[in-house]
Design a protein around this motif. Structure first.
Motif, short mmCIF file in Angstrom:
data_model
loop_
_atom_site.label_atom_id
_atom_site.label_comp_id
_atom_site.label_asym_id
_atom_site.label_seq_id
_atom_site.Cartn_x
_atom_site.Cartn_y
_atom_site.Cartn_z
N ILE A 41 -15.87 23.71 24.10
CA ILE A 41 -15.07 23.00 23.10
C ILE A 41 -15.97 21.94 22.47
O ILE A 41 -16.47 21.05 23.15
N THR A 42 -16.18 22.07 21.17
CA THR A 42 -17.08 21.16 20.46
C THR A 42 -16.34 20.05 19.72
O THR A 42 -16.92 19.00 19.44
N HIS A 43 -15.07 20.26 19.41
CA HIS A 43 -14.29 19.21 18.74
C HIS A 43 -12.80 19.45 19.01
O HIS A 43 -12.34 20.59 19.03
N ASP A 44 -12.09 18.36 19.21
CA ASP A 44 -10.66 18.43 19.50
C ASP A 44 -10.00 17.20 18.89
O ASP A 44 -10.24 16.08 19.34
N THR A 45 -9.20 17.39 17.86
CA THR A 45 -8.56 16.24 17.21
C THR A 45 -7.46 15.62 18.07
O THR A 45 -6.95 14.56 17.73
N LEU A 46 -7.11 16.26 19.18
CA LEU A 46 -6.10 15.70 20.09
C LEU A 46 -6.72 15.11 21.35
O LEU A 46 -6.00 14.78 22.30
N ASP A 47 -8.05 14.92 21.37
CA ASP A 47 -8.66 14.39 22.60
C ASP A 47 -8.21 12.96 22.88
O ASP A 47 -8.32 12.47 24.00
N TRP A 48 -7.63 12.27 21.90
CA TRP A 48 -7.09 10.92 22.09
C TRP A 48 -5.88 10.92 23.03
O TRP A 48 -5.57 9.91 23.64
N TYR A 49 -5.20 12.07 23.16
CA TYR A 49 -3.94 12.10 23.92
C TYR A 49 -4.18 11.88 25.41
O TYR A 49 -3.41 11.17 26.06
N GLY A 50 -5.20 12.50 25.96
CA GLY A 50 -5.47 12.35 27.39
C GLY A 50 -4.29 12.80 28.23
O GLY A 50 -3.66 13.81 27.95
N MET A 51 -3.98 12.04 29.28
CA MET A 51 -2.81 12.32 30.13
C MET A 51 -1.79 11.22 29.89
O MET A 51 -2.12 10.03 29.93
N ASP A 52 -0.55 11.61 29.67
CA ASP A 52 0.49 10.61 29.40
C ASP A 52 1.11 10.10 30.70
O ASP A 52 0.72 10.52 31.80
N ALA A 53 2.04 9.19 30.58
CA ALA A 53 2.66 8.54 31.74
C ALA A 53 3.40 9.53 32.64
O ALA A 53 3.63 9.25 33.82
N PHE A 54 3.77 10.69 32.10
CA PHE A 54 4.50 11.69 32.87
C PHE A 54 3.57 12.70 33.53
O PHE A 54 4.01 13.60 34.24
N GLY A 55 2.26 12.60 33.25
CA GLY A 55 1.30 13.56 33.77
C GLY A 55 1.09 14.74 32.86
O GLY A 55 0.56 15.77 33.26
N GLY A 56 1.51 14.60 31.60
CA GLY A 56 1.36 15.68 30.62
C GLY A 56 0.10 15.53 29.80
O GLY A 56 -0.37 14.42 29.55
N GLY A 57 -0.47 16.65 29.41
CA GLY A 57 -1.63 16.68 28.53
C GLY A 57 -1.57 17.93 27.67
O GLY A 57 -0.70 18.78 27.84
N VAL A 58 -2.51 18.04 26.73
CA VAL A 58 -2.54 19.20 25.84
C VAL A 58 -3.68 20.14 26.22
O VAL A 58 -4.63 19.73 26.89
N HIS A 59 -3.59 21.36 25.78
CA HIS A 59 -4.59 22.42 26.00
C HIS A 59 -4.70 22.74 27.50
O HIS A 59 -5.74 22.56 28.10
N ASP A 60 -3.64 23.26 28.08
CA ASP A 60 -3.68 23.50 29.53
C ASP A 60 -4.33 24.82 29.89
O ASP A 60 -4.26 25.80 29.16
N VAL A 61 -4.99 24.80 31.05
CA VAL A 61 -5.57 26.00 31.67
C VAL A 61 -4.88 26.25 33.01
O VAL A 61 -5.49 26.70 33.96
N ILE A 62 -3.60 25.95 33.01
CA ILE A 62 -2.81 26.17 34.22
C ILE A 62 -2.65 27.67 34.44
O ILE A 62 -2.47 28.14 35.55
N GLY A 63 -2.78 28.45 33.38
CA GLY A 63 -2.90 29.90 33.52
C GLY A 63 -1.62 30.68 33.39
O GLY A 63 -1.53 31.80 33.86
#
Length: 160
Positions: A41-63
């Motif tokens: 991954i060379t660029h992600d405009t949502l990298d600012w999101y990180g992990m929220d207070a609920f433990g949620g994040g974007v672009h999951d590899v949970i599978g």
């Protein structure tokens, strides 16, 4: 790998090396015995999101992805307008195969833009509204010649 469909994206190894959610600088790893990066991954405009207070994040590899088998198990019904079926149909069309022939090549997924995590109290997987905005994107550098398929979640807002 576009030249060898037995070399596949391995979400479990990607998760072990980078965490449950990926962003800029993380690599998407392939299955054994190859075990090499398929893409970075060379660029992600949502990298600012990180992990929220609920433990949620974007672009999951949970599978995981929605599929007709789990739907039948949970509800007893048939449902083929889900990501698994969409990916299977797309691959079958590309390969000139039937859906039954192509399905074995549909495997782990990267849930781009979905906001997901695990609840802190029960460890249950959850989805919530995505923070994606018009113009957001994720960019990859392909380390190998890749064959990929995309499915926009037919369920729409999965947080509901």
């Amino acid at each position: 790998n576009a030249d060898d469909l037995s070399e596949r994206f391995y979400s479990g190894k990607t998760r072990a090396l980078h965490g449950t959610h990926v962003s800029t600088g993380d690599r998407l790893w392939s299955s054994f015995p190859h075990m090499r990066p398929l893409a970075t991954i060379t660029h992600d405009t949502l990298d600012w999101y990180g992990m929220d207070a609920f433990g949620g994040g974007v672009h999951d590899v949970i599978g995981t992805r929605c599929d007709p088998y789990t739907h039948a198990l949970l509800s007893g019904g048939q449902y083929h307008h889900c990501c698994h079926s969409n990916l299977t149909r797309a691959l079958a069309g590309h390969l000139g195969q039937t859906a039954q022939e192509a399905e074995a090549h549909v495997h782990d997924v990267l849930n781009v833009f979905m906001c997901t995590g695990f609840t802190r109290d029960t460890g249950q997987y959850f989805m919530k509204a995505s923070p994606v905005r018009p113009g957001d994107y994720i960019e990859f550098f392909a380390e190998q010649d890749l064959l990929g398929a995309l499915s926009t979640c037919p369920g729409g807002d999965c947080s509901a």
